[in-house]
Design an enzyme around this catalytic site. Sequence first.
Site, PDB file in Angstrom:
ATOM      1  N   ASP A  69      39.143  33.116  32.385  1.00 37.67           N
ATOM      2  CA  ASP A  69      39.461  31.823  32.973  1.00 37.67           C
ATOM      3  C   ASP A  69      38.173  30.998  32.958  1.00 37.67           C
ATOM      4  O   ASP A  69      37.170  31.408  32.366  1.00 37.67           O
ATOM      5  CB  ASP A  69      40.056  31.972  34.379  1.00 37.67           C
ATOM      6  CG  ASP A  69      39.044  32.363  35.445  1.00 37.67           C
ATOM      7  OD1 ASP A  69      37.880  32.691  35.117  1.00 37.67           O
ATOM      8  OD2 ASP A  69      39.425  32.364  36.632  1.00 37.67           O
ATOM      9  N   HIS A  70      38.216  29.841  33.599  1.00 34.43           N
ATOM     10  CA  HIS A  70      37.057  28.950  33.601  1.00 34.43           C
ATOM     11  C   HIS A  70      35.831  29.590  34.258  1.00 34.43           C
ATOM     12  O   HIS A  70      34.709  29.336  33.851  1.00 34.43           O
ATOM     13  CB  HIS A  70      37.408  27.628  34.297  1.00 34.43           C
ATOM     14  CG  HIS A  70      37.970  27.830  35.675  1.00 34.43           C
ATOM     15  ND1 HIS A  70      39.272  28.232  35.895  1.00 34.43           N
ATOM     16  CD2 HIS A  70      37.404  27.718  36.901  1.00 34.43           C
ATOM     17  CE1 HIS A  70      39.491  28.343  37.199  1.00 34.43           C
ATOM     18  NE2 HIS A  70      38.368  28.041  37.823  1.00 34.43           N
ATOM     19  N   CYS A 117      36.895  36.783  34.852  1.00 34.88           N
ATOM     20  CA  CYS A 117      37.132  35.630  35.720  1.00 34.88           C
ATOM     21  C   CYS A 117      35.914  35.538  36.632  1.00 34.88           C
ATOM     22  O   CYS A 117      34.916  36.218  36.399  1.00 34.88           O
ATOM     23  CB  CYS A 117      38.452  35.748  36.489  1.00 34.88           C
ATOM     24  SG  CYS A 117      38.544  37.010  37.772  1.00 34.88           S
ATOM     25  N   GLY A 118      35.967  34.718  37.641  1.00 38.18           N
ATOM     26  CA  GLY A 118      34.800  34.535  38.494  1.00 38.18           C
ATOM     27  C   GLY A 118      34.300  35.834  39.102  1.00 38.18           C
ATOM     28  O   GLY A 118      33.115  36.134  39.069  1.00 38.18           O
ATOM     29  N   THR A 119      35.218  36.625  39.656  1.00 34.80           N
ATOM     30  CA  THR A 119      34.846  37.904  40.269  1.00 34.80           C
ATOM     31  C   THR A 119      35.303  39.104  39.455  1.00 34.80           C
ATOM     32  O   THR A 119      34.824  40.209  39.674  1.00 34.80           O
ATOM     33  CB  THR A 119      35.473  38.046  41.669  1.00 34.80           C
ATOM     34  OG1 THR A 119      36.902  38.031  41.525  1.00 34.80           O
ATOM     35  CG2 THR A 119      35.015  36.936  42.604  1.00 34.80           C
ATOM     36  N   GLY A 120      36.260  38.918  38.568  1.00 36.28           N
ATOM     37  CA  GLY A 120      36.867  40.017  37.832  1.00 36.28           C
ATOM     38  C   GLY A 120      38.040  40.628  38.566  1.00 36.28           C
ATOM     39  O   GLY A 120      38.810  41.402  37.990  1.00 36.28           O
ATOM     40  N   ILE A 121      38.216  40.277  39.814  1.00 39.33           N
ATOM     41  CA  ILE A 121      39.259  40.890  40.639  1.00 39.33           C
ATOM     42  C   ILE A 121      40.648  40.371  40.268  1.00 39.33           C
ATOM     43  O   ILE A 121      41.547  41.150  39.938  1.00 39.33           O
ATOM     44  CB  ILE A 121      38.979  40.665  42.142  1.00 39.33           C
ATOM     45  CG1 ILE A 121      37.671  41.336  42.544  1.00 39.33           C
ATOM     46  CG2 ILE A 121      40.135  41.202  42.986  1.00 39.33           C
ATOM     47  CD1 ILE A 121      37.162  40.937  43.920  1.00 39.33           C
ATOM     48  N   GLY A 122      40.822  39.065  40.325  1.00 39.51           N
ATOM     49  CA  GLY A 122      42.148  38.497  40.080  1.00 39.51           C
ATOM     50  C   GLY A 122      42.679  38.805  38.689  1.00 39.51           C
ATOM     51  O   GLY A 122      43.849  39.170  38.516  1.00 39.51           O
ATOM     52  N   HIS A 142      37.216  59.203  32.248  1.00 40.98           N
ATOM     53  CA  HIS A 142      38.196  59.779  33.161  1.00 40.98           C
ATOM     54  C   HIS A 142      39.542  59.068  33.168  1.00 40.98           C
ATOM     55  O   HIS A 142      40.571  59.716  33.368  1.00 40.98           O
ATOM     56  CB  HIS A 142      37.655  59.781  34.591  1.00 40.98           C
ATOM     57  CG  HIS A 142      36.426  60.604  34.748  1.00 40.98           C
ATOM     58  ND1 HIS A 142      35.800  60.775  35.960  1.00 40.98           N
ATOM     59  CD2 HIS A 142      35.676  61.309  33.855  1.00 40.98           C
ATOM     60  CE1 HIS A 142      34.737  61.539  35.815  1.00 40.98           C
ATOM     61  NE2 HIS A 142      34.634  61.872  34.540  1.00 40.98           N
ATOM     62  N   ARG A 178      42.786  67.632  32.960  1.00 41.88           N
ATOM     63  CA  ARG A 178      42.914  67.083  34.320  1.00 41.88           C
ATOM     64  C   ARG A 178      42.995  65.566  34.307  1.00 41.88           C
ATOM     65  O   ARG A 178      43.719  64.965  35.103  1.00 41.88           O
ATOM     66  CB  ARG A 178      41.774  67.557  35.217  1.00 41.88           C
ATOM     67  CG  ARG A 178      40.403  67.066  34.776  1.00 41.88           C
ATOM     68  CD  ARG A 178      39.276  67.723  35.575  1.00 41.88           C
ATOM     69  NE  ARG A 178      38.010  67.405  34.934  1.00 41.88           N
ATOM     70  CZ  ARG A 178      36.975  66.890  35.568  1.00 41.88           C
ATOM     71  NH1 ARG A 178      37.037  66.647  36.862  1.00 41.88           N
ATOM     72  NH2 ARG A 178      35.867  66.629  34.908  1.00 41.88           N
ATOM     73  N   HIS A 179      42.279  64.922  33.395  1.00 40.30           N
ATOM     74  CA  HIS A 179      42.324  63.468  33.320  1.00 40.30           C
ATOM     75  C   HIS A 179      43.628  63.002  32.680  1.00 40.30           C
ATOM     76  O   HIS A 179      44.210  61.999  33.115  1.00 40.30           O
ATOM     77  CB  HIS A 179      41.103  62.929  32.574  1.00 40.30           C
ATOM     78  CG  HIS A 179      39.818  63.245  33.262  1.00 40.30           C
ATOM     79  ND1 HIS A 179      39.569  62.944  34.582  1.00 40.30           N
ATOM     80  CD2 HIS A 179      38.699  63.867  32.812  1.00 40.30           C
ATOM     81  CE1 HIS A 179      38.363  63.351  34.919  1.00 40.30           C
ATOM     82  NE2 HIS A 179      37.811  63.927  33.859  1.00 40.30           N
TER      83      HIS A 179
END
Length: 143
Positions: free
Chosen positions: A7-8, A64-69, A97, A132-133
Amino acid sequence: MIAIGSDHGGYRLKEEIKAHLTKRGLEFEDFGCFSEESCDYPEIGHAVAHAIADGKFERGILICGTGIGISISANKVPGIRAALCTDCFTAEATRLHNDANILALGGRVVGGGLALKIVDTFLDTPFSNEERHIRRIGKIEDV
């Protein structure tokens, strides 16, 4: 081939990453955005995620700004394992993993120099293929 989008808030970092990928001789497709004009990150996140889930691309990078959204948006698409990474250790671990197929970064959180090292780590680290992974990823996919 790598799908990339932002995004911007992640536009400037995306441009740095694209130049870095070009230097490395890696092919990519830019899914937008194409300026710092305000846009909605879910549209970009979904576009990149669907391109990977549909098998058109092996991996993706979203910013994005934080990477979260943008990572939350991408993870709504079945088959996507987008990981928000802020250091090389998490980028390596999520590949080893979780077999993460999308790297998410925060353009306002991680500087360019570190971001390029995170990208390299993410792209250069193979999945461990340990039982396991594989089992744990299967449990994630089953939900």
